[in-house]
Design a protein around this motif. Structure first.
Motif, PDB file in Angstrom:
ATOM      1  N   PRO A  17       0.792  -1.237   0.000  1.00  0.00           N
ATOM      2  CA  PRO A  17       0.000   0.000   0.000  1.00  0.00           C
ATOM      3  C   PRO A  17       0.823   1.286   0.000  1.00  0.00           C
ATOM      4  CG  PRO A  17      -0.858  -1.585   1.596  1.00  0.00           C
ATOM      5  CD  PRO A  17       0.456  -2.102   1.135  1.00  0.00           C
ATOM      6  N   GLU A  18       2.072   1.222   0.433  1.00  0.00           N
ATOM      7  CA  GLU A  18       2.895   2.432   0.475  1.00  0.00           C
ATOM      8  C   GLU A  18       3.615   2.690  -0.843  1.00  0.00           C
ATOM      9  OE1 GLU A  18       2.789   4.515   3.066  1.00  0.00           O
ATOM     10  OE2 GLU A  18       1.261   3.113   3.789  1.00  0.00           O
ATOM     11  N   LEU A  19       3.343   1.866  -1.835  1.00  0.00           N
ATOM     12  CA  LEU A  19       4.011   1.990  -3.128  1.00  0.00           C
ATOM     13  C   LEU A  19       3.204   2.866  -4.077  1.00  0.00           C
ATOM     14  CD1 LEU A  19       6.303   1.010  -5.074  1.00  0.00           C
ATOM     15  CD2 LEU A  19       4.782  -0.887  -5.684  1.00  0.00           C
ATOM     16  N   ASP A  20       3.880   3.760  -4.775  1.00  0.00           N
ATOM     17  CA  ASP A  20       3.272   4.589  -5.817  1.00  0.00           C
ATOM     18  C   ASP A  20       3.881   4.188  -7.161  1.00  0.00           C
ATOM     19  OD1 ASP A  20       1.945   5.970  -3.820  1.00  0.00           O
ATOM     20  OD2 ASP A  20       3.440   7.570  -3.735  1.00  0.00           O
ATOM     21  N   VAL A  21       3.039   3.852  -8.114  1.00  0.00           N
ATOM     22  CA  VAL A  21       3.521   3.428  -9.432  1.00  0.00           C
ATOM     23  C   VAL A  21       3.064   4.431 -10.486  1.00  0.00           C
ATOM     24  CG1 VAL A  21       3.413   1.648 -11.214  1.00  0.00           C
ATOM     25  CG2 VAL A  21       3.532   0.982  -8.803  1.00  0.00           C
ATOM     26  N   GLN A  22       3.991   4.851 -11.321  1.00  0.00           N
ATOM     27  CA  GLN A  22       3.686   5.733 -12.443  1.00  0.00           C
ATOM     28  C   GLN A  22       3.979   4.994 -13.749  1.00  0.00           C
ATOM     29  OE1 GLN A  22       6.083   9.258 -11.862  1.00  0.00           O
ATOM     30  NE2 GLN A  22       4.775  10.033 -10.215  1.00  0.00           N
ATOM     31  N   ILE A  23       3.014   4.975 -14.651  1.00  0.00           N
ATOM     32  CA  ILE A  23       3.176   4.336 -15.964  1.00  0.00           C
ATOM     33  C   ILE A  23       3.258   5.433 -17.018  1.00  0.00           C
ATOM     34  CG2 ILE A  23       2.144   2.802 -17.680  1.00  0.00           C
ATOM     35  CD1 ILE A  23       0.669   1.418 -15.360  1.00  0.00           C
ATOM     36  N   VAL A  24       4.359   5.482 -17.719  1.00  0.00           N
ATOM     37  CA  VAL A  24       4.542   6.439 -18.802  1.00  0.00           C
ATOM     38  C   VAL A  24       4.393   5.686 -20.117  1.00  0.00           C
ATOM     39  CG1 VAL A  24       6.046   8.175 -19.827  1.00  0.00           C
ATOM     40  CG2 VAL A  24       6.133   7.759 -17.360  1.00  0.00           C
ATOM     41  N   ALA A  25       3.292   5.945 -20.824  1.00  0.00           N
ATOM     42  CA  ALA A  25       2.992   5.234 -22.072  1.00  0.00           C
ATOM     43  C   ALA A  25       3.377   6.120 -23.250  1.00  0.00           C
ATOM     44  CB  ALA A  25       1.503   4.883 -22.136  1.00  0.00           C
ATOM     45  N   LEU A  26       4.466   5.760 -23.890  1.00  0.00           N
ATOM     46  CA  LEU A  26       4.933   6.528 -25.037  1.00  0.00           C
ATOM     47  C   LEU A  26       5.367   5.573 -26.150  1.00  0.00           C
ATOM     48  CD1 LEU A  26       7.133   9.343 -23.424  1.00  0.00           C
ATOM     49  CD2 LEU A  26       4.849   9.580 -24.411  1.00  0.00           C
ATOM     50  N   PRO A  27       5.007   5.892 -27.393  1.00  0.00           N
ATOM     51  CA  PRO A  27       5.428   5.049 -28.525  1.00  0.00           C
ATOM     52  C   PRO A  27       6.846   5.338 -28.970  1.00  0.00           C
ATOM     53  CG  PRO A  27       4.067   6.842 -29.312  1.00  0.00           C
ATOM     54  CD  PRO A  27       4.122   6.987 -27.810  1.00  0.00           C
ATOM     55  N   ARG A  28       7.793   5.096 -28.073  1.00  0.00           N
ATOM     56  CA  ARG A  28       9.204   5.292 -28.416  1.00  0.00           C
ATOM     57  C   ARG A  28      10.062   4.533 -27.416  1.00  0.00           C
ATOM     58  NH1 ARG A  28      11.605   8.589 -24.764  1.00  0.00           N
ATOM     59  NH2 ARG A  28      10.403  10.216 -23.701  1.00  0.00           N
ATOM     60  N   VAL A  29      11.356   4.494 -27.673  1.00  0.00           N
ATOM     61  CA  VAL A  29      12.304   3.850 -26.772  1.00  0.00           C
ATOM     62  C   VAL A  29      12.649   4.821 -25.647  1.00  0.00           C
ATOM     63  CG1 VAL A  29      14.617   2.870 -26.571  1.00  0.00           C
ATOM     64  CG2 VAL A  29      13.254   2.440 -28.632  1.00  0.00           C
ATOM     65  N   PHE A  30      12.652   4.332 -24.399  1.00  0.00           N
ATOM     66  CA  PHE A  30      12.969   5.171 -23.255  1.00  0.00           C
ATOM     67  C   PHE A  30      14.482   5.219 -23.029  1.00  0.00           C
ATOM     68  CE2 PHE A  30       8.553   4.661 -22.581  1.00  0.00           C
ATOM     69  CZ  PHE A  30       8.150   5.733 -21.793  1.00  0.00           C
ATOM     70  N   ASN A  31      14.944   6.373 -22.563  1.00  0.00           N
ATOM     71  CA  ASN A  31      16.362   6.553 -22.263  1.00  0.00           C
ATOM     72  C   ASN A  31      16.558   6.466 -20.752  1.00  0.00           C
ATOM     73  OD1 ASN A  31      18.988   7.527 -21.817  1.00  0.00           O
ATOM     74  ND2 ASN A  31      18.924   8.745 -23.701  1.00  0.00           N
ATOM     75  N   LEU A  32      16.986   5.298 -20.277  1.00  0.00           N
ATOM     76  CA  LEU A  32      17.175   5.116 -18.845  1.00  0.00           C
ATOM     77  C   LEU A  32      18.403   5.865 -18.338  1.00  0.00           C
ATOM     78  CD1 LEU A  32      16.257   1.362 -18.319  1.00  0.00           C
ATOM     79  CD2 LEU A  32      14.806   3.380 -18.091  1.00  0.00           C
ATOM     80  N   SER A  33      19.363   6.111 -19.213  1.00  0.00           N
ATOM     81  CA  SER A  33      20.557   6.854 -18.805  1.00  0.00           C
ATOM     82  C   SER A  33      20.182   8.280 -18.388  1.00  0.00           C
ATOM     83  CB  SER A  33      21.575   6.894 -19.945  1.00  0.00           C
ATOM     84  OG  SER A  33      22.027   5.587 -20.245  1.00  0.00           O
ATOM     85  N   ARG A  34      19.149   8.807 -18.985  1.00  0.00           N
ATOM     86  CA  ARG A  34      18.660  10.137 -18.608  1.00  0.00           C
ATOM     87  C   ARG A  34      17.630  10.063 -17.489  1.00  0.00           C
ATOM     88  NH1 ARG A  34      17.592  12.560 -24.706  1.00  0.00           N
ATOM     89  NH2 ARG A  34      19.780  12.533 -25.406  1.00  0.00           N
ATOM     90  N   ARG A  35      17.407   8.847 -16.974  1.00  0.00           N
ATOM     91  CA  ARG A  35      16.484   8.616 -15.861  1.00  0.00           C
ATOM     92  C   ARG A  35      15.063   9.067 -16.199  1.00  0.00           C
ATOM     93  NH1 ARG A  35      18.603   4.642 -12.928  1.00  0.00           N
ATOM     94  NH2 ARG A  35      20.784   5.012 -12.436  1.00  0.00           N
ATOM     95  N   GLU A  36      14.656   8.795 -17.443  1.00  0.00           N
ATOM     96  CA  GLU A  36      13.267   9.066 -17.804  1.00  0.00           C
ATOM     97  C   GLU A  36      12.312   8.142 -17.059  1.00  0.00           C
ATOM     98  OE1 GLU A  36      13.636  10.722 -22.369  1.00  0.00           O
ATOM     99  OE2 GLU A  36      13.241   8.588 -22.068  1.00  0.00           O
ATOM    100  N   ALA A  37      12.814   6.994 -16.627  1.00  0.00           N
ATOM    101  CA  ALA A  37      12.019   6.037 -15.867  1.00  0.00           C
ATOM    102  C   ALA A  37      12.964   5.175 -15.048  1.00  0.00           C
ATOM    103  CB  ALA A  37      11.177   5.164 -16.801  1.00  0.00           C
ATOM    104  N   ASP A  38      12.429   4.513 -14.024  1.00  0.00           N
ATOM    105  CA  ASP A  38      13.243   3.604 -13.226  1.00  0.00           C
ATOM    106  C   ASP A  38      13.523   2.306 -13.968  1.00  0.00           C
ATOM    107  OD1 ASP A  38      13.448   5.086 -10.657  1.00  0.00           O
ATOM    108  OD2 ASP A  38      11.266   4.919 -10.740  1.00  0.00           O
ATOM    109  N   MET A  39      12.577   1.914 -14.810  1.00  0.00           N
ATOM    110  CA  MET A  39      12.732   0.720 -15.643  1.00  0.00           C
ATOM    111  C   MET A  39      11.795   0.870 -16.824  1.00  0.00           C
ATOM    112  SD  MET A  39      10.915  -2.105 -13.130  1.00  0.00           S
ATOM    113  CE  MET A  39      11.999  -1.641 -11.773  1.00  0.00           C
ATOM    114  N   ALA A  40      12.065   0.109 -17.863  1.00  0.00           N
ATOM    115  CA  ALA A  40      11.252   0.226 -19.070  1.00  0.00           C
ATOM    116  C   ALA A  40      10.950  -1.155 -19.637  1.00  0.00           C
ATOM    117  CB  ALA A  40      11.959   1.078 -20.125  1.00  0.00           C
TER     118      ALA A  40
END
Length: 298
Positions: free
Chosen positions: A120-143
């Motif tokens: 219950p203490e977890l917050d999840v954000q889903i970023v839905a984009l039609p492209r490849v995510f750049n984790l090096s720029r920390r756009e998301a924690d995982m993809a």
């Protein structure tokens, strides 16, 4: 070709019950659907797993061999779940996932909601984009991606295979010329991706079928599916999305069947992050189970 866990889970039920009806009750699946899945598994493995008779499904020698492998995989899955901490305060804070919109719309909401029910203490954000995510720029924690990247300081884990087929609304099919073979698509309006906005080669489904003109095109899977639902035309859809589309059915399933995969991608620096690792384990297990459940209903 190797069997994946989704196939093995269904195989285990049939092997143990020695019948499609018995296994269907255990899995809450239609026996006919289960029979097709077993036939597909035998075709993929290029071997006969069951000796079928009016008395039921008896394992062949090859089936007995696969049973041992499947039971080993089952124990591994159970151990993985057992290793997850029971306390609800281990997973907390915010985790952001990037994903293509097909996965983000039809799989991640229910899978992440189930994880949050346990934490219950977890917050999840889903970023839905039609492209490849750049984790090096920390756009998301995982993809989540549909192909495994080969460059960058990344940790890549295959989650599961999934299936895609042609589909159309019953209303569209009833008011247009019949589609009995691939060539018949030439007289139909096709729904698909905008060709020059396809961000991953694995998504270029239509060119593989020799279709070059896409009268109804979008970079969004959700837009494509809504076009198909509303009778706009014929298009390739994920099998796991079909249960969310009443009035839409798959067509030419014996002639056109595509297999793709989802991969979980994390930054290499996060390998020792216990919180993200625990979430990743729960996420991958949940996605495998949900793809299997929804595909069985397609």
């Amino acid at each position: 070709m190797d069997a994946n866990w989704d196939d093995l889970r269904l195989f285990l039920a049939v092997a143990r019950e020695q019948s499609l009806s018995g296994a269907g009750k255990t899995l809450r699946l239609d026996p006919a659907t289960l029979g097709r899945r077993m036939q597909r598994l035998e075709t993929a493995l290029q071997t006969t797993l069951f000796a079928k008779s009016p008395q039921g499904y008896a394992l062949t020698d090859a089936g007995q061999s696969l049973l041992a492998r499947a039971e080993t995989a089952e124990r591994a899955m159970r151990n993985a779940v057992a290793d997850l901490p029971a306390s609800t305060d281990v997973l907390s804070g915010q985790i952001r996932i990037g994903a293509p919109d097909g996965c983000a719309n039809y799989l991640l909401p229910q899978v992440c909601a189930a994880i949050c029910d346990q934490h219950p203490e977890l917050d999840v954000q889903i970023v839905a984009l039609p492209r490849v995510f750049n984790l090096s720029r920390r756009e998301a924690d995982m993809a989540i991606a549909v192909s495994a990247p080969t460059a960058g300081r990344l940790v890549v884990q295959k989650i599961t295979d999934y299936q895609l087929h042609l589909a159309a609304a019953e209303g569209y099919l009833g008011s247009n010329p019949p589609i009995q073979q691939l060539q018949d698509l030439r007289g139909h309006r096709v729904v698909g991706y905008i060709p020059d906005m396809i961000f991953d080669r694995e998504l270029d489904y239509l060119s593989d079928l020799g279709i070059t003109r896409v009268p109804l095109a979008s970079n969004s899977v959700s837009v494509q599916i809504n076009w198909i639902r509303q009778g706009g035309g014929v298009g390739i859809v994920h099998d796991f999305s079909v249960p969310a589309m009443p009035g839409v059915r798959r067509i030419l399933t014996d002639e056109i069947s595509l297999t793709r995969a989802f991969y979980l991608i994390r930054h290499a620096d996060d390998r020792r992050n216990l919180r993200l690792s625990l979430f990743a384990k729960a996420l991958t297990a949940g996605l495998r189970a949900e793809v299997a459940r929804l595909e069985a209903l397609a």
